[in-house]
Design an enzyme around this catalytic site. Structure first.
Site, PDB file in Angstrom:
ATOM      1  N   ASN A 242      39.644  63.715  78.699  1.00 48.04           N
ATOM      2  CA  ASN A 242      38.262  63.692  78.209  1.00 48.04           C
ATOM      3  C   ASN A 242      37.427  64.853  78.738  1.00 48.04           C
ATOM      4  O   ASN A 242      36.598  65.408  78.027  1.00 48.04           O
ATOM      5  CB  ASN A 242      37.605  62.347  78.542  1.00 48.04           C
ATOM      6  CG  ASN A 242      37.940  61.311  77.478  1.00 48.04           C
ATOM      7  OD1 ASN A 242      38.591  61.630  76.480  1.00 48.04           O
ATOM      8  ND2 ASN A 242      37.514  60.084  77.679  1.00 48.04           N
ATOM      9  N   GLY A 287      28.122  71.839  67.222  1.00 47.84           N
ATOM     10  CA  GLY A 287      27.286  70.723  66.783  1.00 47.84           C
ATOM     11  C   GLY A 287      26.105  70.523  67.708  1.00 47.84           C
ATOM     12  O   GLY A 287      25.744  71.418  68.484  1.00 47.84           O
ATOM     13  N   CYS A 294      32.414  57.575  75.761  1.00 48.53           N
ATOM     14  CA  CYS A 294      33.447  57.981  76.731  1.00 48.53           C
ATOM     15  C   CYS A 294      33.167  59.304  77.438  1.00 48.53           C
ATOM     16  O   CYS A 294      33.116  59.349  78.668  1.00 48.53           O
ATOM     17  CB  CYS A 294      34.803  58.056  76.039  1.00 48.53           C
ATOM     18  SG  CYS A 294      35.408  56.433  75.563  1.00 48.53           S
TER      19      CYS A 294
HETATM   20  P1  NAD Z   1      33.007  47.689  74.673  1.00 45.97           P
HETATM   21  O1  NAD Z   1      31.814  47.620  75.531  1.00 45.97           O
HETATM   22  O2  NAD Z   1      32.876  47.956  73.217  1.00 45.97           O
HETATM   23  O3  NAD Z   1      33.859  46.349  74.827  1.00 45.97           O
HETATM   24  C1  NAD Z   1      34.039  45.625  75.994  1.00 45.97           C
HETATM   25  C2  NAD Z   1      34.084  44.143  75.640  1.00 45.97           C
HETATM   26  O4  NAD Z   1      34.479  43.419  76.784  1.00 45.97           O
HETATM   27  C3  NAD Z   1      32.733  43.590  75.206  1.00 45.97           C
HETATM   28  O5  NAD Z   1      32.862  42.908  73.983  1.00 45.97           O
HETATM   29  C4  NAD Z   1      32.363  42.612  76.337  1.00 45.97           C
HETATM   30  O6  NAD Z   1      31.581  41.534  75.918  1.00 45.97           O
HETATM   31  C5  NAD Z   1      33.758  42.209  76.785  1.00 45.97           C
HETATM   32  N1  NAD Z   1      33.786  41.618  78.134  1.00 45.97           N
HETATM   33  C6  NAD Z   1      33.157  42.065  79.261  1.00 45.97           C
HETATM   34  N2  NAD Z   1      33.431  41.235  80.298  1.00 45.97           N
HETATM   35  C7  NAD Z   1      34.253  40.273  79.819  1.00 45.97           C
HETATM   36  C8  NAD Z   1      34.875  39.128  80.387  1.00 45.97           C
HETATM   37  N3  NAD Z   1      34.684  38.793  81.669  1.00 45.97           N
HETATM   38  N4  NAD Z   1      35.653  38.359  79.611  1.00 45.97           N
HETATM   39  C9  NAD Z   1      35.844  38.656  78.320  1.00 45.97           C
HETATM   40  N5  NAD Z   1      35.261  39.726  77.706  1.00 45.97           N
HETATM   41  C10 NAD Z   1      34.488  40.510  78.459  1.00 45.97           C
HETATM   42  O7  NAD Z   1      33.941  48.800  75.340  1.00 45.97           O
HETATM   43  P2  NAD Z   1      34.994  49.774  74.613  1.00 45.97           P
HETATM   44  O8  NAD Z   1      34.292  50.893  73.931  1.00 45.97           O
HETATM   45  O9  NAD Z   1      35.978  48.957  73.858  1.00 45.97           O
HETATM   46  O10 NAD Z   1      35.695  50.416  75.899  1.00 45.97           O
HETATM   47  C11 NAD Z   1      36.473  49.637  76.778  1.00 45.97           C
HETATM   48  C12 NAD Z   1      37.154  50.540  77.766  1.00 45.97           C
HETATM   49  O11 NAD Z   1      38.052  51.424  77.084  1.00 45.97           O
HETATM   50  C13 NAD Z   1      36.210  51.447  78.565  1.00 45.97           C
HETATM   51  O12 NAD Z   1      36.717  51.598  79.865  1.00 45.97           O
HETATM   52  C14 NAD Z   1      36.276  52.763  77.816  1.00 45.97           C
HETATM   53  O13 NAD Z   1      36.011  53.854  78.650  1.00 45.97           O
HETATM   54  C15 NAD Z   1      37.726  52.786  77.363  1.00 45.97           C
HETATM   55  N6  NAD Z   1      37.948  53.572  76.145  1.00 45.97           N
HETATM   56  C16 NAD Z   1      37.093  53.473  75.105  1.00 45.97           C
HETATM   57  C17 NAD Z   1      37.323  54.212  73.951  1.00 45.97           C
HETATM   58  C18 NAD Z   1      36.369  54.142  72.785  1.00 45.97           C
HETATM   59  O14 NAD Z   1      36.493  54.975  71.892  1.00 45.97           O
HETATM   60  N7  NAD Z   1      35.432  53.205  72.740  1.00 45.97           N
HETATM   61  C19 NAD Z   1      38.438  55.044  73.859  1.00 45.97           C
HETATM   62  C20 NAD Z   1      39.309  55.109  74.942  1.00 45.97           C
HETATM   63  C21 NAD Z   1      39.054  54.366  76.089  1.00 45.97           C
END
Ligand code: NAD
Length: 464
Positions: A242, A287, A294
């Protein structure tokens, strides 16, 4: 040989042609596993439904009641192409279910994939509160032989910290902890799940790594490189990816500022430098600055890790600062066309941090539009998917449901997201309803010649 050295040795072997071969789809009899995915966000929902499509039996645990009831009725709480169809199909096929009770969710599963958010804390380091809460619960409830897979992006050292915690709190040394970073792109997440460029699996146990490889290989229709390594390396790979991507975009944005000054077209320069495989074509579009859920937070954690160890990381720091200047650069472009910002009416197309997502987290639109509003502009914005947070994040904007409405009486149009629909708008009609025919195309998605024919003063990023 120490366990850690063995792993590095394995990781070296696995980066060779042998490892590519071993990543081919399974040829033997298929055996689906029972899997739990914790967190139904962008990553969790895609991972859970993707694994279900592979033939595994998946329980996805989500604590947010609103999110959970939407998902249970087959609806997705955010916009992600093809995801709703995938979720509906897998739920009706009985391989995917959504659950609120974590204890029920992990019952009898082989692997627990953790996909909760790891946002920045106030100091900039990753906030592991959501993860820690779950770890504390799992240390009491997971059963011997189950594997915990960290898919959330976590600081280097987290998996080993969890392993230690498991041993010290609850005497759970028998639970293996694996890091499996996620590389999906929002907007292409379903495609990316089924067509990954690589899969990274870090861990200390060959058996656990093999099980997680198997879970992936079961659904692969073509060979995909699976890199196996230790946990810290896997964690670092995610941050390094990243930070490098942000650096690449940061570079092309600065190049664009220079190109604007000397009258060179950045897009042409980017196309030609990108033809060199050492540089590559991707991520060379200038852009409004990078953003999203992220890159910004991962840069902050990477810089923070360096600082905590006395390693000053000049490049990512400069990349972050340059990005703030890019937001300011876009603001200034609007100002130079619209004249006085105080009282100016600015029509905005696009709020999300990129096209094909509803995600507004750290979108460049937030600092740019906040600056315009603070300086007295009236902002009328349209976005086809931006989620309900718009009002919280940008309380001063007036959001409309029709892109043409943004133009009526405007002094300047500003394109902030590269939604392809914006290219199909009737720009002749738009020009007729504006007060002053100015446009700042901060995504370079429109044809300058066409816009000029309609009488627009057209500004882009690095094409002037
Ligand atoms: P997000 O915030 O969209 O989703 C997280 C989910 O976890 C939420 O729905 C939340 O309610 C749930 N949650 C939190 N605590 C919980 C618990 N105790 N029990 C059950 N559910 C619980 O996050 P995201 O964008 O999906 O990202 C998640 C991880 O993946 C992060 O570390 C992010 O850096 C990484 N990541 C994200 C992306 C992306 O494009 N969004 C890409 C690669 C990596």
């Amino acid at each position: 040989m120490k366990e850690r050295d063995k792993n590095i040795e394995n990781s070296k072997k696995d980066s060779s042609a042998d490892s590519l071969e071993s990543a081919s789809p399974l040829s033997g009899p298929l055996r689906g596993e029972k899997i739990c995915v914790i967190g139904a966000g962008f990553v969790g929902t895609v991972t859970a439904s993707g694994f279900a499509r592979f033939g595994h039996e998946v329980v996805c645990v989500e604590k947010d009641d609103k999110r959970l009831s939407l998902l249970r009725s087959g609806r997705i709480p955010f916009y992600e192409r093809d995801l709703e169809q995938l979720v509906k199909t897998e739920m009706s096929g009985g391989r995917l279910m959504f659950e609120s009770d974590l204890e029920k969710g992990i019952e009898g599963v082989k692997a627990v994939f953790l996909t909760v958010g790891t946002p920045s804390s106030n100091g900039g380091r990753a906030d592991l509160t959501a993860l820690q809460e779950i770890i504390s619960f799992l240390s009491k409830k997971m059963k011997p032989g189950q594997i915990l897979v960290i898919k959330s992006t976590v600081p280097v050292g987290t998996a080993n910290m969890i392993k230690k915690y498991f041993s010290e709190n609850g005497n759970r040394a028998d639970i293996e902890v694996v890091n499996n970073p996620e590389f999906l792109r929002e907007g292409n997440a379903v495609y990316d799940f089924f067509n990954p460029h690589r899969i990274v699996i870090g861990g200390n146990s060959t058996g656990a790594i093999e099980t997680i490889s198997h879970i992936y290989k079961m659904g692969m229709t073509r060979p995909v490189p699976i890199f196996t390594t230790n946990n810290e390396t896997a964690e670092m790979i995610k941050y390094a990816s990243n930070v490098y991507l942000a650096t690449k975009v940061g570079f092309v944005n600065e190049l664009a500022r220079l190109c604007d000054r000397v009258g060179v077209n950045t897009m042409e320069v980017a196309r030609v430098i990108g033809a060199d495989p050492r540089i590559g074509q991707e991520f060379l579009n200038p852009g409004p600055g990078w953003g999203g859920s992220c890159l910004p937070k991962d840069l902050r954690e990477f810089i923070g890790l360096g600082d905590s160890l006395g390693v000053s990381l000049h490049i990512p720091r400069a990349v972050s600062e340059a990005n703030l200047r890019q937001f300011e650069h876009v603001y200034r472009k609007v100002k130079s066309l619209a004249g006085d910002i105080k009282g100016a009416r600015i029509g905005v197309l696009g709020l999300t941090f990129k096209a094909n997502t509803s995600d507004l987290r750290e979108s460049p639109a937030i600092p740019i539009l906040t600056r315009l509003i603070e300086n007295g502009a009236e902002v009328i914005a349209y976005d086809p998917a931006a989620d309900g947070e718009v009002i919280d994040l940008l309380p001063g904007i007036h959001r409309v449901d029709d892109p043409y409405e943004t133009a009526v009486g405007s002094d300047c149009m500003l394109i902030l997201t590269e939604w392809s629909d914006f290219q199909l708008l009737d720009w002749g009609r738009i020009s007729e309803t504006m007060k002053n025919k100015n446009i700042v195309d901060a995504r370079n998605i429109l044809a300058p010649e066409l816009l000029k024919r309609y009488g627009f003063n057209y500004a882009s990023i690095g094409q002037n």
